[in-house]
Design an enzyme around this catalytic site. Structure first.
Site, mmCIF file in Angstrom:
data_model
loop_
_atom_site.group_PDB
_atom_site.id
_atom_site.type_symbol
_atom_site.label_atom_id
_atom_site.label_comp_id
_atom_site.label_asym_id
_atom_site.label_seq_id
_atom_site.Cartn_x
_atom_site.Cartn_y
_atom_site.Cartn_z
ATOM 1 N N TRP A 1 2.462 1.608 -3.486
ATOM 2 C CA TRP A 1 1.500 1.819 -4.275
ATOM 3 C C TRP A 1 1.570 3.382 -4.321
ATOM 4 O O TRP A 1 1.387 4.063 -5.686
ATOM 5 C CB TRP A 1 0.061 1.413 -4.091
ATOM 6 C CG TRP A 1 -0.772 1.871 -5.231
ATOM 7 C CD1 TRP A 1 -1.064 1.087 -6.377
ATOM 8 C CD2 TRP A 1 -1.734 2.821 -5.189
ATOM 9 N NE1 TRP A 1 -2.104 1.730 -7.042
ATOM 10 C CE2 TRP A 1 -2.503 2.848 -6.265
ATOM 11 C CE3 TRP A 1 -1.914 3.685 -4.539
ATOM 12 C CZ2 TRP A 1 -3.584 3.596 -6.661
ATOM 13 C CZ3 TRP A 1 -2.961 4.668 -4.664
ATOM 14 C CH2 TRP A 1 -3.650 4.737 -5.585
ATOM 15 N N HIS A 2 1.848 4.079 -3.465
ATOM 16 C CA HIS A 2 1.596 5.644 -3.553
ATOM 17 C C HIS A 2 3.260 6.287 -3.764
ATOM 18 O O HIS A 2 3.071 7.168 -4.417
ATOM 19 C CB HIS A 2 1.336 6.383 -2.113
ATOM 20 C CG HIS A 2 -0.102 5.919 -1.698
ATOM 21 N ND1 HIS A 2 -0.639 4.756 -1.180
ATOM 22 C CD2 HIS A 2 -1.318 6.629 -1.863
ATOM 23 C CE1 HIS A 2 -2.041 4.666 -1.029
ATOM 24 N NE2 HIS A 2 -2.148 5.863 -1.350
ATOM 25 N N GLY A 3 4.230 5.350 -3.957
ATOM 26 C CA GLY A 3 5.718 5.903 -4.184
ATOM 27 C C GLY A 3 6.530 5.108 -3.389
ATOM 28 O O GLY A 3 6.476 4.521 -2.267
ATOM 29 N N THR B 1 1.064 -1.347 0.088
ATOM 30 C CA THR B 1 -0.137 0.051 -0.242
ATOM 31 C C THR B 1 0.791 1.419 -0.086
ATOM 32 O O THR B 1 0.736 2.422 -0.866
ATOM 33 C CB THR B 1 -0.942 0.200 1.300
ATOM 34 O OG1 THR B 1 -1.820 -1.105 1.063
ATOM 35 C CG2 THR B 1 -1.690 1.168 1.265
#
Length: 450
Positions: A305-307, A302
């Protein structure tokens, strides 16, 4: 082009809706597909390769889905799935985690939808779509293309194949959802963004403890109203077109635990990780050690996924620690004593968003010292003039943030539903939002960065 722009509201949307409604029902997917490509092209006009990538990946995954379904040997089928999933995620990682390439708009969201489609075919949940226009419409549908919701194909399959005749009630309900989302974005989120920007302008080393806390509350409200606003606008646009898109938020700031919070926040992303990562790994049915491993994998992914920056990994790991602690020790107490749970989350929510919103590890350390000066020699708690100035400048928007995080506004709108006052309320929200956009307080949605 973004939903909260004058060009979209007064030019693209009216023209597209007119074209969509006059199109015979049997050909509306073609109109929606073409309109969605035009919408995306306008958004990536300086990145033409992004449109090319979207079209190529859409066509290839359309073919991959049919080929996957036609393979009957389990070993060959699994190998083929592995290869095509790797191929899809390769482009996401190449663009998202390279420091030299600009991120194509929406690639994280449509990649997750493409891979979910293939997984569902592999597990026998759906049949592959044989019509390319229908499949292309599903992937590129502009209400959900840029920032979700991440919608499984099975959820939209019947709607894509239905006539979707024009219904005035769908248009009216869609407009109301869109206006509510527009208000959350243009009136609330952008104002809280200005407050958070003020904190950065002053400098984390120079702010007082009260302003540090006010700042992370402002960022918490900004990211919530920004993304919730987008999700409502997406749902409203979908309703205008005859689709029912899933709800992505369920009053997450009323949660009494972080576990509950992440069941209410960005719901479709959480469902994707649960369906395609957590459960295939064994979920909570594999023994304590493997269950902890599965939780860790989900929360680290998670974050990634954002960076891949350190603060996203730290954010994901901290959520893993909090959720694990709750499941082992705290959640029964927070569920039983709701007031204690709300107080607990009133501190934990802004702290978690601090890790998300501040990218530099050194700045995170400085900001943490400002929040908790009694753990250091910092005297930040004494000098509070900066706090009072910002509190006064945003004296109307701050209480609005707390109010609109509750169920009260939704209940109020339901109570006046169908009445003359409802019309005036929505007109007031719409024109106030347009004014905020016109005077330049509009900003791109935060989740466009992911």
């Amino acid at each position: 082009m973004v939903f909260s722009s004058l060009n979209f509201i007064f030019i693209f949307l009216p023209l597209f809706l007119f074209a969509y409604y006059v199109t015979p029902a049997a050909f509306r997917n073609s109109t929606l597909f073409a309109g969605s490509i035009l919408f995306y092209a306008a958004g990536v006009i300086k990145q033409p390769y992004a449109l090319f990538l979207l079209m190529v990946l859409t066509y290839l995954n359309y073919v991959f889905g049919i080929c996957l379904y036609q393979i009957h040997n389990p070993r060959k089928k699994k190998l083929f799935l592995t290869k095509v999933i790797f191929f899809d995620f390769l482009w996401l990682f190449l663009f998202k985690y390279s420091r030299h390439l600009s991120l194509p708009l929406g690639i994280s969201f449509y990649t997750f939808q493409l891979t979910a489609y293939l997984f569902d075919i592999y597990y026998g949940r759906i049949l592959p779509e044989r019509d390319f226009v229908t499949f292309g419409t599903y992937i590129s549908m502009f209400p959900k293309l840029i920032s979700g919701p991440i919608t499984p194909y099975e959820m939209l399959r019947r709607q894509l194949h239905s006539a979707r005749r024009f219904l005035p009630e769908n248009l009216a309900e869609g407009m109301k959802l869109f206006i509510r989302g527009l208000g959350l974005k243009a009136i609330l989120a952008n104002q809280f963004g200005s407050l958070w920007a003020n904190v950065g302008t002053i400098g984390y080393e120079s702010i007082s403890t009260p302003l540090a806390w006010l700042g992370i509350y402002a960022y918490s409200f900004q990211i919530y109203f920004d993304f919730y606003g987008y999700s409502l606008m997406a749902a409203g646009l979908g309703r205008m077109l005859g689709f029912k898109l899933p709800i992505n938020f369920m009053h997450p700031y009323l949660s009494t635990s972080m576990t509950e919070f992440w069941r209410r926040w960005h719901i479709t992303l959480g469902q994707w990780f649960q369906t395609y990562i957590y459960i295939p790994l064994g979920g909570n049915r594999t023994g304590t050690c493997k269950w902890i491993r599965n939780l860790l994998v989900v929360w680290i992914l998670t974050g990634i996924w954002h960076g891949t920056e350190f603060h996203f990994i730290l954010w994901g790991f901290s959520l893993f620690v909090i959720v694990l602690t709750e499941k082992l020790l705290l959640k029964k107490l927070t569920d039983r004593y709701a007031l204690a749970g709300h107080l607990y989350m009133a501190v934990l929510i802004p702290l978690s968003w601090m890790l998300f919103g501040i990218s530099d590890p050194g700045s995170i350390e400085v900001y943490t010292r400002k929040l908790f000066p009694f753990f250091s020699a910092d005297d930040a708690i004494i000098y509070v003039n900066d706090f009072w100035k910002n509190l006064n400048d945003f004296r109307f928007i701050i209480p609005a943030g707390f109010l609109f995080s509750t169920r009260f506004p939704v209940r109020f709108l339901k109570k006046i539903r169908g009445s003359v006052p409802e019309i005036f309320v929505y007109l007031a929200i719409f024109w106030a939002s347009v004014y905020c956009i016109y005077v330049g307080s509009n900003d791109p949605f935060l989740y466009f960065r992911f």
